[in-house]
Design a protein around this motif. Structure first.
Motif, PDB file in Angstrom:
ATOM      1  N   LYS A  21     -22.481  98.644   6.925  1.00  0.00           N
ATOM      2  CA  LYS A  21     -21.070  99.069   7.018  1.00  0.00           C
ATOM      3  C   LYS A  21     -20.183  97.835   6.970  1.00  0.00           C
ATOM      4  CE  LYS A  21     -22.659 103.177   8.062  1.00  0.00           C
ATOM      5  NZ  LYS A  21     -23.314 103.859   7.010  1.00  0.00           N
ATOM      6  N   GLN A  25     -14.561  99.469   7.589  1.00  0.00           N
ATOM      7  CA  GLN A  25     -15.040 100.794   7.967  1.00  0.00           C
ATOM      8  C   GLN A  25     -15.208 100.919   9.481  1.00  0.00           C
ATOM      9  OE1 GLN A  25     -18.539 100.693   5.362  1.00  0.00           O
ATOM     10  NE2 GLN A  25     -17.847 102.664   4.525  1.00  0.00           N
ATOM     11  N   ASP A  28     -11.734 100.836  11.253  1.00  0.00           N
ATOM     12  CA  ASP A  28     -10.990 102.083  11.038  1.00  0.00           C
ATOM     13  C   ASP A  28     -11.601 103.227  11.837  1.00  0.00           C
ATOM     14  OD1 ASP A  28      -9.168 100.853   9.390  1.00  0.00           O
ATOM     15  OD2 ASP A  28      -9.883 101.769   7.528  1.00  0.00           O
ATOM     16  N   PHE A  29     -12.925 103.320  11.834  1.00  0.00           N
ATOM     17  CA  PHE A  29     -13.616 104.358  12.595  1.00  0.00           C
ATOM     18  C   PHE A  29     -13.292 104.244  14.089  1.00  0.00           C
ATOM     19  CE2 PHE A  29     -17.166 105.662  15.263  1.00  0.00           C
ATOM     20  CZ  PHE A  29     -17.389 106.956  14.830  1.00  0.00           C
ATOM     21  N   ARG A  33     -11.164 106.914  16.392  1.00  0.00           N
ATOM     22  CA  ARG A  33     -11.796 107.553  17.550  1.00  0.00           C
ATOM     23  C   ARG A  33     -11.049 107.236  18.842  1.00  0.00           C
ATOM     24  NH1 ARG A  33     -14.723 111.763  16.641  1.00  0.00           N
ATOM     25  NH2 ARG A  33     -15.623 111.447  18.665  1.00  0.00           N
ATOM     26  N   THR A  40     -15.916 116.226  15.337  1.00  0.00           N
ATOM     27  CA  THR A  40     -16.422 115.952  13.993  1.00  0.00           C
ATOM     28  C   THR A  40     -17.705 116.698  13.659  1.00  0.00           C
ATOM     29  OG1 THR A  40     -17.646 114.026  14.776  1.00  0.00           O
ATOM     30  CG2 THR A  40     -15.401 113.654  13.983  1.00  0.00           C
ATOM     31  N   SER A  47     -13.471 111.704   5.255  1.00  0.00           N
ATOM     32  CA  SER A  47     -12.868 111.086   6.435  1.00  0.00           C
ATOM     33  C   SER A  47     -13.715 109.902   6.876  1.00  0.00           C
ATOM     34  CB  SER A  47     -12.785 112.094   7.580  1.00  0.00           C
ATOM     35  OG  SER A  47     -12.404 111.457   8.784  1.00  0.00           O
ATOM     36  N   ILE A  48     -13.072 108.889   7.407  1.00  0.00           N
ATOM     37  CA  ILE A  48     -13.792 107.734   7.961  1.00  0.00           C
ATOM     38  C   ILE A  48     -14.663 108.177   9.135  1.00  0.00           C
ATOM     39  CG2 ILE A  48     -12.036 106.981   9.621  1.00  0.00           C
ATOM     40  CD1 ILE A  48     -14.178 104.703   7.321  1.00  0.00           C
ATOM     41  N   LEU A  49     -14.365 109.327   9.703  1.00  0.00           N
ATOM     42  CA  LEU A  49     -15.139 109.834  10.835  1.00  0.00           C
ATOM     43  C   LEU A  49     -16.556 110.246  10.434  1.00  0.00           C
ATOM     44  CD1 LEU A  49     -12.368 111.856  12.674  1.00  0.00           C
ATOM     45  CD2 LEU A  49     -13.247 109.583  13.223  1.00  0.00           C
ATOM     46  N   LEU A  51     -18.471 108.199   8.862  1.00  0.00           N
ATOM     47  CA  LEU A  51     -19.081 106.900   8.612  1.00  0.00           C
ATOM     48  C   LEU A  51     -20.557 106.837   9.000  1.00  0.00           C
ATOM     49  CD1 LEU A  51     -18.728 103.952   7.703  1.00  0.00           C
ATOM     50  CD2 LEU A  51     -18.035 103.413  10.048  1.00  0.00           C
ATOM     51  N   ALA A  57     -19.798 107.633   2.959  1.00  0.00           N
ATOM     52  CA  ALA A  57     -18.579 107.514   3.764  1.00  0.00           C
ATOM     53  C   ALA A  57     -17.543 106.684   3.010  1.00  0.00           C
ATOM     54  CB  ALA A  57     -18.903 106.869   5.102  1.00  0.00           C
ATOM     55  N   ASP A  65      -7.263 111.239   7.106  1.00  0.00           N
ATOM     56  CA  ASP A  65      -7.225 110.503   8.376  1.00  0.00           C
ATOM     57  C   ASP A  65      -5.795 110.099   8.723  1.00  0.00           C
ATOM     58  OD1 ASP A  65     -10.044 110.627   8.506  1.00  0.00           O
ATOM     59  OD2 ASP A  65     -10.235 108.718   7.458  1.00  0.00           O
TER      60      ASP A  65
END
Length: 101
Positions: A21, A25, A28-29, A33, A40, A47-49, A51, A57, A65
């Motif tokens: 990663k 990433q 941003d994740f 959060r 999720t 979505s970055i969620l 990941l 991702a 997002d």
């Protein structure tokens, strides 16, 4: 009057999960959060969620997002029901998609 929405937040990520990663990433994740509660489990949108869920991702926050965070922290939606907030998110996401086209 200002409303304080966050008192503190901690995001724990397993060291082994970050292999492959990017810093973008991961940051941003973790930021997403920390800023907003999101379930999720059944998230089926780019979505970055996602990941740590799959190899496809996105490289950074997506339009969804950004729309979610914008709607979540919008002063217009702080007193609305969750259905109205989700509607606002949908509208902002659609607007972002229209701008891309």
């Amino acid at each position: 009057m200002e409303t304080q929405l966050i008192v503190g937040s901690v995001v724990l990520i397993n060291r082994g999960a970050v292999e492959g990663k990017t810093i973008q990433q991961i940051s941003d994740f973790a930021t997403f959060r920390a800023l907003a509660p999101v379930n999720t489990k059944n998230l089926a949108i780019d979505s970055i969620l996602t990941l740590f869920r799959d190899d496809a991702a996105p490289p950074a926050l997506t339009d969804f997002d950004k729309a979610y965070l914008s709607a979540y922290y919008s002063s217009d939606t702080q007193i609305l029901s969750s259905d109205q907030v989700m509607s606002t998110i949908g509208e902002q996401y659609a607007d972002a998609q229209d701008r891309e086209d």
